[in-house]
Motif scaffolding. Structure first.
Motif, PDB file in Angstrom:
ATOM      1  N   GLY A  15       0.849   6.889   8.227  1.00 17.04           N
ATOM      2  CA  GLY A  15       1.492   8.172   8.457  1.00 17.04           C
ATOM      3  C   GLY A  15       2.984   8.219   8.190  1.00 17.04           C
ATOM      4  O   GLY A  15       3.499   7.624   7.247  1.00 17.04           O
ATOM      5  N   ILE A  16       3.696   8.953   9.058  1.00 14.79           N
ATOM      6  CA  ILE A  16       5.131   9.168   8.873  1.00 14.79           C
ATOM      7  C   ILE A  16       5.882   7.848   8.896  1.00 14.79           C
ATOM      8  O   ILE A  16       6.787   7.619   8.081  1.00 14.79           O
ATOM      9  N   GLY A  17       5.542   6.966   9.816  1.00  9.08           N
ATOM     10  CA  GLY A  17       6.256   5.700   9.926  1.00  9.08           C
ATOM     11  C   GLY A  17       6.176   4.884   8.656  1.00  9.08           C
ATOM     12  O   GLY A  17       7.175   4.309   8.199  1.00  9.08           O
ATOM     13  N   LEU A  18       4.991   4.810   8.071  1.00  8.04           N
ATOM     14  CA  LEU A  18       4.810   4.096   6.808  1.00  8.04           C
ATOM     15  C   LEU A  18       5.679   4.735   5.724  1.00  8.04           C
ATOM     16  O   LEU A  18       6.379   4.031   4.979  1.00  8.04           O
ATOM     17  N   ALA A  19       5.638   6.053   5.633  1.00  7.79           N
ATOM     18  CA  ALA A  19       6.403   6.754   4.605  1.00  7.79           C
ATOM     19  C   ALA A  19       7.900   6.552   4.785  1.00  7.79           C
ATOM     20  O   ALA A  19       8.639   6.386   3.809  1.00  7.79           O
ATOM     21  N   VAL A  20       8.375   6.561   6.028  1.00  7.76           N
ATOM     22  CA  VAL A  20       9.802   6.346   6.289  1.00  7.76           C
ATOM     23  C   VAL A  20      10.208   4.927   5.909  1.00  7.76           C
ATOM     24  O   VAL A  20      11.272   4.703   5.309  1.00  7.76           O
ATOM     25  N   ALA A  21       9.378   3.950   6.265  1.00  8.32           N
ATOM     26  CA  ALA A  21       9.706   2.557   5.960  1.00  8.32           C
ATOM     27  C   ALA A  21       9.888   2.346   4.465  1.00  8.32           C
ATOM     28  O   ALA A  21      10.839   1.693   4.015  1.00  8.32           O
ATOM     29  N   VAL A  22       8.979   2.903   3.676  1.00 13.31           N
ATOM     30  CA  VAL A  22       9.048   2.738   2.223  1.00 13.31           C
ATOM     31  C   VAL A  22      10.219   3.532   1.649  1.00 13.31           C
ATOM     32  O   VAL A  22      10.964   3.039   0.788  1.00 13.31           O
ATOM     33  N   ALA A  23      10.420   4.758   2.123  1.00 13.98           N
ATOM     34  CA  ALA A  23      11.505   5.592   1.597  1.00 13.98           C
ATOM     35  C   ALA A  23      12.866   5.009   1.945  1.00 13.98           C
ATOM     36  O   ALA A  23      13.805   5.094   1.140  1.00 13.98           O
ATOM     37  N   LEU A  44       0.898  -0.308   4.140  1.00 18.26           N
ATOM     38  CA  LEU A  44       2.349  -0.304   3.977  1.00 18.26           C
ATOM     39  C   LEU A  44       2.773  -1.201   2.814  1.00 18.26           C
ATOM     40  O   LEU A  44       3.555  -0.797   1.941  1.00 18.26           O
ATOM     41  N   LEU A  45       2.266  -2.424   2.796  1.00 16.69           N
ATOM     42  CA  LEU A  45       2.661  -3.373   1.754  1.00 16.69           C
ATOM     43  C   LEU A  45       2.175  -2.919   0.377  1.00 16.69           C
ATOM     44  O   LEU A  45       2.860  -3.125  -0.631  1.00 16.69           O
ATOM     45  N   LYS A  46       1.016  -2.289   0.335  1.00 17.89           N
ATOM     46  CA  LYS A  46       0.521  -1.753  -0.941  1.00 17.89           C
ATOM     47  C   LYS A  46       1.450  -0.653  -1.447  1.00 17.89           C
ATOM     48  O   LYS A  46       1.817  -0.624  -2.632  1.00 17.89           O
ATOM     49  N   ALA A  47       1.852   0.257  -0.556  1.00 14.64           N
ATOM     50  CA  ALA A  47       2.750   1.337  -0.956  1.00 14.64           C
ATOM     51  C   ALA A  47       4.096   0.789  -1.401  1.00 14.64           C
ATOM     52  O   ALA A  47       4.685   1.263  -2.391  1.00 14.64           O
ATOM     53  N   ALA A  48       4.592  -0.224  -0.695  1.00 16.54           N
ATOM     54  CA  ALA A  48       5.870  -0.837  -1.067  1.00 16.54           C
ATOM     55  C   ALA A  48       5.781  -1.502  -2.430  1.00 16.54           C
ATOM     56  O   ALA A  48       6.702  -1.403  -3.252  1.00 16.54           O
ATOM     57  N   ALA A  49       4.666  -2.187  -2.688  1.00 12.71           N
ATOM     58  CA  ALA A  49       4.486  -2.863  -3.980  1.00 12.71           C
ATOM     59  C   ALA A  49       4.418  -1.854  -5.118  1.00 12.71           C
ATOM     60  O   ALA A  49       4.990  -2.069  -6.198  1.00 12.71           O
ATOM     61  N   GLU A  50       3.738  -0.743  -4.894  1.00 10.71           N
ATOM     62  CA  GLU A  50       3.604   0.270  -5.938  1.00 10.71           C
ATOM     63  C   GLU A  50       4.956   0.863  -6.312  1.00 10.71           C
ATOM     64  O   GLU A  50       5.166   1.273  -7.464  1.00 10.71           O
ATOM     65  N   LEU A  51       5.885   0.897  -5.362  1.00  9.84           N
ATOM     66  CA  LEU A  51       7.204   1.470  -5.616  1.00  9.84           C
ATOM     67  C   LEU A  51       8.254   0.397  -5.893  1.00  9.84           C
ATOM     68  O   LEU A  51       9.443   0.701  -6.053  1.00  9.84           O
ATOM     69  N   GLY A  52       7.836  -0.862  -5.908  1.00 13.88           N
ATOM     70  CA  GLY A  52       8.752  -1.950  -6.251  1.00 13.88           C
ATOM     71  C   GLY A  52       9.797  -2.252  -5.203  1.00 13.88           C
ATOM     72  O   GLY A  52      10.902  -2.712  -5.541  1.00 13.88           O
ATOM     73  N   ARG A  56      12.470  -5.384   0.147  1.00 16.18           N
ATOM     74  CA  ARG A  56      13.297  -4.751   1.177  1.00 16.18           C
ATOM     75  C   ARG A  56      12.518  -4.460   2.463  1.00 16.18           C
ATOM     76  O   ARG A  56      13.077  -3.905   3.407  1.00 16.18           O
ATOM     77  N   ILE A  57      11.239  -4.790   2.479  1.00 17.38           N
ATOM     78  CA  ILE A  57      10.397  -4.530   3.644  1.00 17.38           C
ATOM     79  C   ILE A  57      10.217  -5.818   4.444  1.00 17.38           C
ATOM     80  O   ILE A  57       9.870  -6.862   3.890  1.00 17.38           O
ATOM     81  N   ARG A  58      10.433  -5.732   5.742  1.00 19.12           N
ATOM     82  CA  ARG A  58      10.181  -6.845   6.652  1.00 19.12           C
ATOM     83  C   ARG A  58       9.215  -6.352   7.733  1.00 19.12           C
ATOM     84  O   ARG A  58       9.576  -5.503   8.548  1.00 19.12           O
ATOM     85  N   VAL A  59       8.004  -6.862   7.730  1.00 12.80           N
ATOM     86  CA  VAL A  59       6.997  -6.440   8.706  1.00 12.80           C
ATOM     87  C   VAL A  59       7.126  -7.306   9.957  1.00 12.80           C
ATOM     88  O   VAL A  59       7.131  -8.534   9.868  1.00 12.80           O
ATOM     89  N   LYS A  60       7.207  -6.656  11.105  1.00 10.37           N
ATOM     90  CA  LYS A  60       7.303  -7.382  12.366  1.00 10.37           C
ATOM     91  C   LYS A  60       6.453  -6.701  13.434  1.00 10.37           C
ATOM     92  O   LYS A  60       6.242  -5.492  13.400  1.00 10.37           O
ATOM     93  N   ARG A  61       6.025  -7.493  14.393  1.00  9.02           N
ATOM     94  CA  ARG A  61       5.267  -6.951  15.514  1.00  9.02           C
ATOM     95  C   ARG A  61       6.231  -6.351  16.538  1.00  9.02           C
ATOM     96  O   ARG A  61       7.242  -6.963  16.895  1.00  9.02           O
ATOM     97  N   LEU A  62       5.891  -5.166  16.996  1.00 10.15           N
ATOM     98  CA  LEU A  62       6.622  -4.540  18.100  1.00 10.15           C
ATOM     99  C   LEU A  62       5.701  -3.547  18.769  1.00 10.15           C
ATOM    100  O   LEU A  62       5.164  -2.651  18.119  1.00 10.15           O
ATOM    101  N   ASP A  63       5.507  -3.723  20.059  1.00 13.95           N
ATOM    102  CA  ASP A  63       4.757  -2.779  20.881  1.00 13.95           C
ATOM    103  C   ASP A  63       5.751  -2.135  21.825  1.00 13.95           C
ATOM    104  O   ASP A  63       6.335  -2.812  22.680  1.00 13.95           O
ATOM    105  N   VAL A  64       5.961  -0.817  21.676  1.00 14.02           N
ATOM    106  CA  VAL A  64       6.995  -0.144  22.469  1.00 14.02           C
ATOM    107  C   VAL A  64       6.673  -0.118  23.956  1.00 14.02           C
ATOM    108  O   VAL A  64       7.544   0.173  24.777  1.00 14.02           O
ATOM    109  N   ALA A  65       5.420  -0.435  24.305  1.00 18.49           N
ATOM    110  CA  ALA A  65       5.038  -0.472  25.719  1.00 18.49           C
ATOM    111  C   ALA A  65       5.263  -1.851  26.337  1.00 18.49           C
ATOM    112  O   ALA A  65       4.976  -2.044  27.519  1.00 18.49           O
TER     113      ALA A  65
END
Length: 281
Positions: A15-23, A44-52, A56-65
């Motif tokens: 959703g929005i989070g994925l789109a923001v991360a890539v943009a 997410l990684l597929k979308a990032a790869a498609e846009l090259g 610049r993407i660093r995937v990390k675990r975070l649970d806001v709760a």
């Protein structure tokens, strides 16, 4: 460590989070894309790869709760990048049902993710944002300005976020931190699907509220048929991320602006009540 600006975004598996991360990565930022389960990073990684922009993407675990999860993620970000320039609070969860259908635990769970998670992440990030002269951008909802039928718990949390951020903004500004809330309307994403709605069960349990719930669900399905794409909703968030002086309140579409304006100009509440009563009959 890096001299590039770094943004941490919560809830980026879809959703929005994925789109923001890539943009954000496309805009030249180091994009720390966080999610509760990093095994779900494939889209997410597929979308990032498609846009090259994979570099610049660093995937990390975070649970806001989870306070420990927030602290551990921020420690890693500062250790690896030396700075944090922005936080985008995007993680959230839908909660459909009226008060007699929800337990108090259901209501508390909605507040935990949608409100307290935002507060906890923002509190942890603020010292680093003060150091960088950064900003906090929080994705709320048009449901943070207009209370909506069968969304009492969700809208309560989003109203709370808006009040919290509106109160924080002038204080944060005194230490060089900008605060913005972003209000999307309907977005074509997995957000609703992730709510796990079993509509027949909901209707069967609705008792006297069943006719109103049926009308609400029909109206909601129609509105999501005309929804924005996640990329369209993300664009104003990137504008707030990169603007010299971002506005405090931003809507993601002309429809969202008109809808929110109904509430902001509604001194006696009659305009909103007239609007939303039509949704349940």
């Amino acid at each position: 460590m890096t001299s590039e600006k770094t943004v941490l975004i919560t809830g980026t598996s879809s959703g929005i989070g994925l789109a923001v991360a890539v943009a954000a990565a496309q805009a030249g930022w180091t994009s720390v894309a966080t999610m509760r389960d990093t095994a779900k990073a494939g889209a997410l990684l597929k979308a990032a790869a498609e846009l090259g922009v994979t570099d610049r993407i660093r995937v990390k675990r975070l649970d806001v709760a989870e306070a420990d999860s927030i602290a551990a993620c921020l420690d890693e970000v500062i250790t690896e990048h030396g700075r944090l320039d922005a936080l985008v609070n995007n993680a959230g969860a839908a909660r459909v049902g009226t008060l007699e259908q929800l337990s108090l635990d259901d209501v508390r769970a909605a507040m935990e993710v949608n409100f307290f998670g935002v507060v906890a992440a923002t509190r942890a990030a603020l010292p680093h944002l003060r150091a960088s002269g950064g900003r906090v951008i929080t994705v709320t909802s048009v449901g943070g300005a207009v209370g909506q039928p069968f969304n009492e718990a969700y809208c309560a949390a989003k109203f709370a976020v808006e009040g919290f951020m509106e109160s924080l903004a002038p204080v944060a500004a005194t230490v060089g931190v900008d605060v913005t809330v972003v209000e999307p309307g309907a977005v074509d994403s997995e957000f609703v699907a992730n709510a796990g709605l079993d509509i027949p069960t909901l209707l069967a349990a609705a008792g006297p509220y069943a006719p109103a719930l049926q009308a609400y669900l029909a109206r909601t399905q129609q509105s999501f048929g005309n929804a924005q794409t996640p990329a369209e909703a993300a664009a104003p968030i990137i504008e707030a991320l990169t603007a010299d002086r971002p506005a405090f309140r931003v809507q993601t579409s002309a429809w969202a602006r008109e809808f929110v304006a109904t509430s902001l100009a509604d001194l006696d509440g009659s305009a909103v009540q007239s609007l939303t009563r039509d949704w349940v009959r």
